[in-house]
Design an enzyme around this catalytic site. Structure first.
Site, PDB file in Angstrom:
ATOM      1  N   LYS A  51       0.840  -1.201   0.000  1.00  0.00           N
ATOM      2  CA  LYS A  51       0.000   0.000   0.000  1.00  0.00           C
ATOM      3  C   LYS A  51       0.878   1.255   0.000  1.00  0.00           C
ATOM      4  O   LYS A  51       0.618   2.216  -0.733  1.00  0.00           O
ATOM      5  CB  LYS A  51      -0.928  -0.015   1.225  1.00  0.00           C
ATOM      6  CG  LYS A  51      -2.016  -1.081   1.129  1.00  0.00           C
ATOM      7  CD  LYS A  51      -2.749  -1.285   2.454  1.00  0.00           C
ATOM      8  CE  LYS A  51      -3.738  -2.444   2.350  1.00  0.00           C
ATOM      9  NZ  LYS A  51      -4.370  -2.775   3.650  1.00  0.00           N
ATOM     10  N   GLN A  95      -4.313  -1.591   9.961  1.00  0.00           N
ATOM     11  CA  GLN A  95      -4.180  -2.896   9.292  1.00  0.00           C
ATOM     12  C   GLN A  95      -4.746  -3.994  10.202  1.00  0.00           C
ATOM     13  O   GLN A  95      -4.367  -4.101  11.364  1.00  0.00           O
ATOM     14  CB  GLN A  95      -2.707  -3.168   8.953  1.00  0.00           C
ATOM     15  CG  GLN A  95      -2.474  -4.449   8.180  1.00  0.00           C
ATOM     16  CD  GLN A  95      -3.120  -4.442   6.790  1.00  0.00           C
ATOM     17  OE1 GLN A  95      -3.087  -3.441   6.083  1.00  0.00           O
ATOM     18  NE2 GLN A  95      -3.725  -5.554   6.405  1.00  0.00           N
ATOM     19  N   ASP A 118     -10.562   3.255   4.790  1.00  0.00           N
ATOM     20  CA  ASP A 118     -10.997   1.867   4.599  1.00  0.00           C
ATOM     21  C   ASP A 118     -12.521   1.760   4.622  1.00  0.00           C
ATOM     22  O   ASP A 118     -13.083   0.726   4.252  1.00  0.00           O
ATOM     23  CB  ASP A 118     -10.408   0.968   5.698  1.00  0.00           C
ATOM     24  CG  ASP A 118      -9.166   0.213   5.225  1.00  0.00           C
ATOM     25  OD1 ASP A 118      -9.013   0.036   3.998  1.00  0.00           O
ATOM     26  OD2 ASP A 118      -8.367  -0.212   6.079  1.00  0.00           O
TER      27      ASP A 118
END
Ligand code: NDP
Length: 303
Positions: A51, A95, A118
């Protein structure tokens, strides 16, 4: 049968973003993504690195905050709080999975909704289900781009989503519903999965079970999106799923595993109209969509 590759779709997405990033740069603004990685799960470390690399390639600023596995809830909360209040931070990504002693839902809800790239914060989940999405989880958002790119219409179609996770299945169902499909969500307690899946003109498999969906699970002409990424080490299974595919066997020999989707590609491909490969289908879109969400977060707050 059309193989719906993800890369050309991701390339188009990136090109669109390059213009927006250049325009922001002219005003002295560089969108920034801050990833938080707790513990030392090797797969998570790989994802976070990928990412960050994608951000840098697009000209975004990327920073990873690495915390040890024994990080306390207060320490993690303090970091999120600091990033929430830092005006230079556009996107915050926690994460997953977190170590077991850290309650995931609490920390996802602590991230400032306007920095939640997200799309897992309850406010963003609510907005999505109300049909006014702000940040949409990256994998399902990427799948919608893929379907648009390959000209798949959804209005009036029967869609079946297999899997009901907060990350893929549920937001996928919300997006398909918003696109006026008639949506069924199947899961581990669904009896006769094959019969349910066969009703889908569009099927999205997000389960995490190698080759769970076979020829009996699809109707002729269906469009099938395979989200699953499963490491398979069993040579017999690989030979059954990819008969005569020397490359797969070579990969198995060298790496010790090959990546297999939730759909038995060789069995399903002759029946359906379109199918995504694994790897190379949905995967490239997830990261491209994260970049899109980060740029969007920057534009919403500083644009
Ligand atoms: P989860 O494990 O969170 O969810 C899996 C879902 O599948 C659950 O809803 C579960 O049902 C359902 N399920 C499990 N077994 C069966 C079964 N036998 N029949 C029907 N349904 C079943 O996984 P995720 O949603 O996070 O991920 C799914 C897959 O997608 C994984 O392989 C993951 O690696 C991959 N993935 C790929 C991404 C990409 O970028 N390509 C991104 C994200 C995920 P229940 O709720 O009843 O337990």
């Amino acid at each position: 049968m059309q193989t719906m590759e993800g890369k050309p779709v991701a390339d188009v997405l990136r090109q669109r973003l390059e213009g927006q990033v250049a325009a922001l740069r002219e005003r002295g603004i560089v969108p920034s993504l801050h990833a938080i990685l707790v513990g030392d799960d090797p797969a998570s470390a790989v994802y976070v690195r990928a990412k960050a690399k994608a951000c840098q390639e697009l000209g975004l600023a990327a920073q990873t905050h690495r915390l040890p596995a024994h990080t306390s809830a207060d320490e993690l909360a303090d970091l999120i709080d600091r990033l929430n209040h830092d005006p230079q931070v556009d996107g915050i990504l926690l994460q997953l999975p977190l170590p077991a002693h850290l309650p995931t839902a609490r920390f996802l809800a602590q991230i400032a909704p306007e920095k939640d790239v997200d799309g897992f914060h309850p406010e963003n989940v609510g907005l999505l289900w109300q049909g006014r999405p702000r940040f949409v989880p990256c994998t399902p958002a990427g799948i919608m781009e893929l379907l648009r790119f390959y000209g798949v219409t959804l209005e009036g179609k029967r869609a079946v989503v297999v899997g009901r996770s907060d990350i893929v299945g549920k937001p996928m169902a919300a997006l398909l519903l918003q696109a006026n499909a008639t949506v069924t969500v199947a899961h581990s307690r669904t009896p006769d999965l094959a019969q349910v899946c066969r009703q889908g003109q569009v099927v999205v498999a997000a389960v995490g079970r190698p080759a769970l969906l076979g020829a009996a699970h699809v109707q002729p002409g269906a469009v099938v999106v395979d989200v699953g990424v499963n490491r398979v080490e069993d040579r017999t299974l690989v030979e059954r799923l990819f008969p005569g595919d020397g490359e797969r066997l070579r990969e198995l020999n060298t790496k010790g595993y090959t990546l297999v989707g939730d759909v038995a590609f060789g069995e399903v491909a002759p029946v359906v109209a379109a199918l995504t490969p694994v790897p190379g289908g949905v995967g490239p879109l997830t990261i491209a969509q994260l970049l899109a969400n980060t740029v969007k977060a920057c534009l919403l707050r500083r644009g």
